[in-house]
Motif scaffolding. Sequence first.
Motif, mmCIF file in Angstrom:
data_model
loop_
_atom_site.group_PDB
_atom_site.id
_atom_site.type_symbol
_atom_site.label_atom_id
_atom_site.label_comp_id
_atom_site.label_asym_id
_atom_site.label_seq_id
_atom_site.Cartn_x
_atom_site.Cartn_y
_atom_site.Cartn_z
ATOM 1 N N ARG A 81 0.813 -1.221 0.000
ATOM 2 C CA ARG A 81 0.000 0.000 0.000
ATOM 3 C C ARG A 81 0.843 1.266 0.000
ATOM 4 N N HIS A 82 2.042 1.203 0.534
ATOM 5 C CA HIS A 82 2.890 2.386 0.597
ATOM 6 C C HIS A 82 3.537 2.679 -0.758
ATOM 7 N N LYS A 83 3.522 1.714 -1.637
ATOM 8 C CA LYS A 83 4.137 1.895 -2.943
ATOM 9 C C LYS A 83 3.131 2.321 -4.004
ATOM 10 N N LEU A 84 1.853 2.304 -3.670
ATOM 11 C CA LEU A 84 0.822 2.695 -4.624
ATOM 12 C C LEU A 84 0.515 4.178 -4.441
ATOM 13 N N PRO A 85 0.862 4.991 -5.429
ATOM 14 C CA PRO A 85 0.724 6.447 -5.253
ATOM 15 C C PRO A 85 -0.710 6.922 -5.061
ATOM 16 N N PHE A 86 -1.682 6.278 -5.718
ATOM 17 C CA PHE A 86 -3.051 6.759 -5.571
ATOM 18 C C PHE A 86 -3.567 6.537 -4.157
ATOM 19 N N LEU A 87 -3.082 5.506 -3.473
ATOM 20 C CA LEU A 87 -3.485 5.298 -2.082
ATOM 21 C C LEU A 87 -2.839 6.328 -1.162
ATOM 22 N N GLN A 88 -1.595 6.687 -1.451
ATOM 23 C CA GLN A 88 -0.925 7.708 -0.647
ATOM 24 C C GLN A 88 -1.623 9.053 -0.815
ATOM 25 N N LYS A 89 -1.969 9.391 -2.058
ATOM 26 C CA LYS A 89 -2.655 10.664 -2.299
ATOM 27 C C LYS A 89 -4.010 10.688 -1.592
ATOM 28 N N TRP A 90 -4.727 9.579 -1.640
ATOM 29 C CA TRP A 90 -6.020 9.505 -0.974
ATOM 30 C C TRP A 90 -5.837 9.696 0.521
ATOM 31 N N GLU A 91 -4.834 9.030 1.074
ATOM 32 C CA GLU A 91 -4.577 9.131 2.515
ATOM 33 C C GLU A 91 -4.227 10.571 2.887
ATOM 34 N N GLU A 92 -3.398 11.214 2.085
ATOM 35 C CA GLU A 92 -3.037 12.604 2.366
ATOM 36 C C GLU A 92 -4.256 13.516 2.281
ATOM 37 N N ARG A 93 -5.114 13.285 1.294
ATOM 38 C CA ARG A 93 -6.328 14.096 1.167
ATOM 39 C C ARG A 93 -7.245 13.910 2.372
ATOM 40 N N GLN A 94 -7.375 12.671 2.838
ATOM 41 C CA GLN A 94 -8.223 12.414 3.997
ATOM 42 C C GLN A 94 -7.661 13.075 5.250
ATOM 43 N N ILE A 95 -6.359 13.004 5.416
ATOM 44 C CA ILE A 95 -5.727 13.658 6.569
ATOM 45 C C ILE A 95 -5.963 15.159 6.511
ATOM 46 N N GLN A 96 -5.762 15.742 5.340
ATOM 47 C CA GLN A 96 -5.976 17.177 5.165
ATOM 48 C C GLN A 96 -7.432 17.536 5.434
ATOM 49 N N LYS A 97 -8.347 16.728 4.939
ATOM 50 C CA LYS A 97 -9.775 16.984 5.135
ATOM 51 C C LYS A 97 -10.127 16.992 6.620
ATOM 52 N N TYR A 98 -9.656 16.001 7.364
ATOM 53 C CA TYR A 98 -9.980 15.939 8.785
ATOM 54 C C TYR A 98 -9.279 17.033 9.582
ATOM 55 N N MET A 99 -8.099 17.425 9.157
ATOM 56 C CA MET A 99 -7.421 18.529 9.833
ATOM 57 C C MET A 99 -8.192 19.830 9.623
ATOM 58 N N GLU A 100 -8.662 20.052 8.392
ATOM 59 C CA GLU A 100 -9.440 21.260 8.107
ATOM 60 C C GLU A 100 -10.767 21.237 8.862
ATOM 61 N N GLN A 101 -11.387 20.079 8.929
ATOM 62 C CA GLN A 101 -12.652 19.957 9.650
ATOM 63 C C GLN A 101 -12.453 20.257 11.138
ATOM 64 N N GLU A 102 -11.395 19.743 11.696
ATOM 65 C CA GLU A 102 -11.106 20.005 13.103
ATOM 66 C C GLU A 102 -10.807 21.496 13.321
ATOM 67 N N GLU A 103 -10.108 22.112 12.383
ATOM 68 C CA GLU A 103 -9.805 23.543 12.479
ATOM 69 C C GLU A 103 -11.091 24.373 12.443
ATOM 70 N N ARG A 104 -12.023 23.999 11.557
ATOM 71 C CA ARG A 104 -13.304 24.710 11.489
ATOM 72 C C ARG A 104 -14.083 24.556 12.785
ATOM 73 N N GLU A 105 -14.084 23.343 13.327
ATOM 74 C CA GLU A 105 -14.786 23.106 14.598
ATOM 75 C C GLU A 105 -14.173 23.935 15.720
ATOM 76 N N THR A 106 -12.870 24.026 15.745
ATOM 77 C CA THR A 106 -12.171 24.802 16.770
ATOM 78 C C THR A 106 -12.481 26.279 16.626
ATOM 79 N N ASN A 107 -12.465 26.778 15.388
ATOM 80 C CA ASN A 107 -12.713 28.193 15.152
ATOM 81 C C ASN A 107 -14.181 28.576 15.362
#
Length: 110
Positions: A81-107
């Motif tokens: 899974r670490h060698k498949l780029p589309f899975l890494q991109k998806w994982e990064e997008r999900q992390i970014q999405k949840y970080m932004e969601q948490e930031e909105r909730e905090t603000n």
Amino acid sequence: MENLENKYDRASKRVKELKDFYRHLKIFIIVNAIFYLFKFGVLQPYLPNGIELRPYYFNWVDINLVIWILILAIHAGYLFRHKLPFLQKWEERQIQKYMEQEERETNKYR
């Protein structure tokens, strides 16, 4: 020192995952080879007298092979899974999405 131990633990885990995958692959090859040898009657002369296997007894072997290949592909996908780029991109997008969601909730409560 802790960082070195952490790296060792991750490397050890990775080696164990690889070893498990290769064991799975080896068992897949051996078992399915035996199934096909029985299906095509190659091993029938080596059976004790009185045991007669008809080719239609092994119609399920092809289905077994397809299902096991799918399971093996899922296992390989998980392992690499670490060698498949589309899975890494998806994982990064999900992390970014949840970080932004948490930031909105905090603000929202400020």
